[in-house]
Design a protein around this motif. Structure first.
Motif, PDB file in Angstrom:
ATOM      1  N   PHE A  33      10.645   5.084 -35.532  1.00 21.55           N
ATOM      2  CA  PHE A  33      11.167   3.988 -34.716  1.00 21.55           C
ATOM      3  C   PHE A  33      12.470   3.466 -35.273  1.00 21.55           C
ATOM      4  N   ASP A  34      12.496   3.296 -36.587  1.00 21.59           N
ATOM      5  CA  ASP A  34      13.719   2.720 -37.158  1.00 21.59           C
ATOM      6  C   ASP A  34      14.916   3.625 -36.898  1.00 21.59           C
ATOM      7  N   ARG A  78       6.488  -1.392 -34.857  1.00 24.35           N
ATOM      8  CA  ARG A  78       7.867  -1.379 -35.357  1.00 24.35           C
ATOM      9  C   ARG A  78       7.957  -2.232 -36.620  1.00 24.35           C
ATOM     10  N   GLY A  84      10.401  -3.834 -37.834  1.00 23.97           N
ATOM     11  CA  GLY A  84      11.408  -4.902 -37.840  1.00 23.97           C
ATOM     12  C   GLY A  84      10.860  -6.315 -37.789  1.00 23.97           C
ATOM     13  N   LEU A  85       9.580  -6.448 -37.488  1.00 25.76           N
ATOM     14  CA  LEU A  85       8.956  -7.780 -37.426  1.00 25.76           C
ATOM     15  C   LEU A  85       7.497  -7.609 -37.845  1.00 25.76           C
ATOM     16  N   ASP A  86       7.012  -8.517 -38.679  1.00 18.43           N
ATOM     17  CA  ASP A  86       5.635  -8.416 -39.192  1.00 18.43           C
ATOM     18  C   ASP A  86       4.611  -8.736 -38.101  1.00 18.43           C
ATOM     19  N   VAL A 115      20.141  -2.252 -33.732  1.00 19.64           N
ATOM     20  CA  VAL A 115      18.778  -2.134 -33.188  1.00 19.64           C
ATOM     21  C   VAL A 115      18.756  -2.498 -31.695  1.00 19.64           C
ATOM     22  N   ASP A 169      17.648   0.161 -29.564  1.00 20.88           N
ATOM     23  CA  ASP A 169      16.205   0.402 -29.357  1.00 20.88           C
ATOM     24  C   ASP A 169      15.684  -0.415 -28.176  1.00 20.88           C
ATOM     25  N   ARG A 229      16.836   1.483 -25.187  1.00 14.63           N
ATOM     26  CA  ARG A 229      16.130   2.762 -25.096  1.00 14.63           C
ATOM     27  C   ARG A 229      14.698   2.568 -24.602  1.00 14.63           C
ATOM     28  N   ARG A 288      10.659 -21.294 -39.261  1.00 14.27           N
ATOM     29  CA  ARG A 288      10.941 -19.925 -38.806  1.00 14.27           C
ATOM     30  C   ARG A 288       9.958 -19.510 -37.711  1.00 14.27           C
ATOM     31  N   GLU A 318      18.481  -9.014 -35.940  1.00 15.23           N
ATOM     32  CA  GLU A 318      17.606  -7.850 -35.762  1.00 15.23           C
ATOM     33  C   GLU A 318      16.211  -8.308 -35.319  1.00 15.23           C
ATOM     34  N   GLU A 319      15.734  -9.398 -35.916  1.00 16.96           N
ATOM     35  CA  GLU A 319      14.402  -9.895 -35.555  1.00 16.96           C
ATOM     36  C   GLU A 319      14.391 -10.450 -34.134  1.00 16.96           C
ATOM     37  N   GLU A 348      14.014  -7.565 -31.951  1.00 21.86           N
ATOM     38  CA  GLU A 348      12.596  -7.142 -31.963  1.00 21.86           C
ATOM     39  C   GLU A 348      11.758  -8.034 -31.041  1.00 21.86           C
TER      40      GLU A 348
END
Lengths: 144, 144, 144, 144, 144, 144
Positions: free
Chosen positions: B11-12, B71, B73-75, C52, C55, C58, D77, D111-112, D115
């Protein structure tokens, strides 16, 4: 029948059929609803509902089944797909149930309804699509 | 496991894991869903539902649990809060129920879920917040 | 071409074409989008947008133009009407603009689009219908 | 500062800080908003707007930046991600712009945010996600 | 009583009554809710709901019944019609039920509520109007 | 005038005025709209818009200004507040602009409109309220 043609024709001229009153419009709209649903559209007043509740049913029925569905500019099948898409996107469960019954009665297959929900999931999201799909499952079960 | 890392890595790079087919994607997505829910995601066909209903489940599951959740990019905890916020804002009750279960299973506490609804009430209003909160109450009761 | 048939066929089996990677899926989805739009779907990164962002484009493109549109279970014209109905009901103006262009390029006439908005007005209301109709007017003007 | 701790503490007790008046609440809320935005929240009355417009600003600001954001039960956050998810799901462009600025100022990366929109696209659909993403692109450009 | 006048006055000055704490605000808001509903607003914690659930009730109740309803700038009857319109447009069934009870208890007649739904059907559509009208039917039945 | 009374009366009987055609309905609806707006409702066809666009205007205008507004069951002022609440909750900016103009022309004050938005913020949230309030600010500026 002649009436409906006259009416549809009237629409194409941007006219309602001359001399029709609200009650005639309502009768005509209920006839269209019955043809589309394959059964009469019955909307009895509820317990404690005031008589003016009839006007709510009458106007909403005329605006949909009287003023839009019979227009000759789009076939019933296309209107049925559009109606299911609108009700499913809004997440209005009871109206969606009715639209799904109309769709199945207008030659839309269960497979095509599932395709519509696949498309809905992509554009309106999996949350809305799954939520509205519960109603489709209930209607599929009726029809099976 | 190695697979999931490969996939996440993929994915990254903006790639799916090479050589995966739709069925592999689905298997992977269901695995991710089970890890997040703490139980298998079971979606049996309904009575009278056509076989293509499987494609609806497969694609919606891949698009969410396959293409977004894993993904890197996020937990998971952040995605769980976001997912609850989205489903609660949309007012999609069944999907909200699932997202709340995922949140509780991903280390979000009941107290934090209530805080989310306090925030939701301020930004999306008391009407939507109270309506969606009914689902949270039902999930809190399961978990108690 | 053989590829598209293979893919469509694959879908009917509930499979993605074997050996396709995310990039192949994307290329295929962009090809489908171009066929439907009658012009390439160009989504350049914006000023200050992180890589990103690719993505996001995509995945959203694969989920719509790759995973739903090419399915053989529903014709392009029906999907176009459904897509316009969804975007107009949601009131998402930019996506609605794109769907209207696809509809006109897929054999839906301007007259049929107006009929869709008459139907939308009855079911989703005059407020939403008029609001979304502004986008239709802009697209009608392009096409004239 | 001591004040904010007192207040936050007060919240945890389900109390507002004793002896605060509406104006104190407003001052405190505006202070919180400035800390989160990284700049003062300026809401001047518009041309021809009646003085009571101040009450609309005051109450909406207290309900969000005063009564929810400073609560210690969820970190800034997490609240920022939730706020962006809510505003993006609702499609409220101006408020979304503000929430995106708060997120970037609260340690959420671009980036987040992307996401989050990938997740939004899966659950709330590509139409809403693309529509709201236009606002993210504008905020990314400011920040670049 | 004197208190309420003081408070209402305070609002007109853009102030909360001096020296009120969150608990006083809550008590006052619950008093207003009881007056409007014609019965106490009881919101007990649910099974397994964390104690902070009280803060959700307290804040949502203060923001609505404390900070908006008692304001002297608009009469209860007008606020009741507006509240029903908002909840019916959102399709939030439980909150709509409460707003309909408040309306009937604030001198709005059943006939006027039906008129509101006729208006809602025209502007927000027959699908939403019928969906929300089911809640009105249930409240009409209670009251009969 | 006699006509309007006849029509309003007709509505109370659940009838449209006998012998009215679609064009008469439209003329009557446009007359009602002009009275409410304080200026003619002008809806010219757009560039490249097909002639059937007239039917969209005609039907949406009849359904709102013809079939709902003139009904004697609710006064114009109440309908104006309800209409603003509906359009503001939906976030339909152009229609909201029109409803705000009708409200100001029907004896609703700017102060009362702000009160409506304070109420909207509590029930439909600060995000929607602020988003729709931008339109109110623009209309306030016109009127000043």
């Amino acid at each position: 029948m002649a009436m409906r043609q006259h009416r549809a024709h009237g629409f194409d001229q941007g006219l309602r059929a001359p001399g029709m009153t609200g009650q005639d419009d309502y009768r005509q709209a209920l006839e269209n609803a019955e043809r589309l649903l394959g059964q009469p559209l019955v909307l009895p007043l509820g317990d404690g509902e005031p008589p003016v509740g009839e006007d709510f049913r009458r106007l909403a029925t005329i605006h949909t089944f009287g003023d839009s569905w019979p227009r000759s500019g789009l076939d019933d099948r296309s209107r049925a797909l559009i109606s299911v898409a609108i009700a499913a996107t809004l997440g209005t469960h009871e109206p969606l149930r009715g639209q799904l019954r109309i769709a199945l009665n207008s030659g839309v297959t269960k497979e095509e309804i599932v395709e519509l929900f696949i498309h809905l999931s992509a554009y309106a999201g999996a949350a809305r699509a799954f939520d509205s799909y519960q109603v489709a499952l209930a209607v599929f079960a009726e029809a099976s």
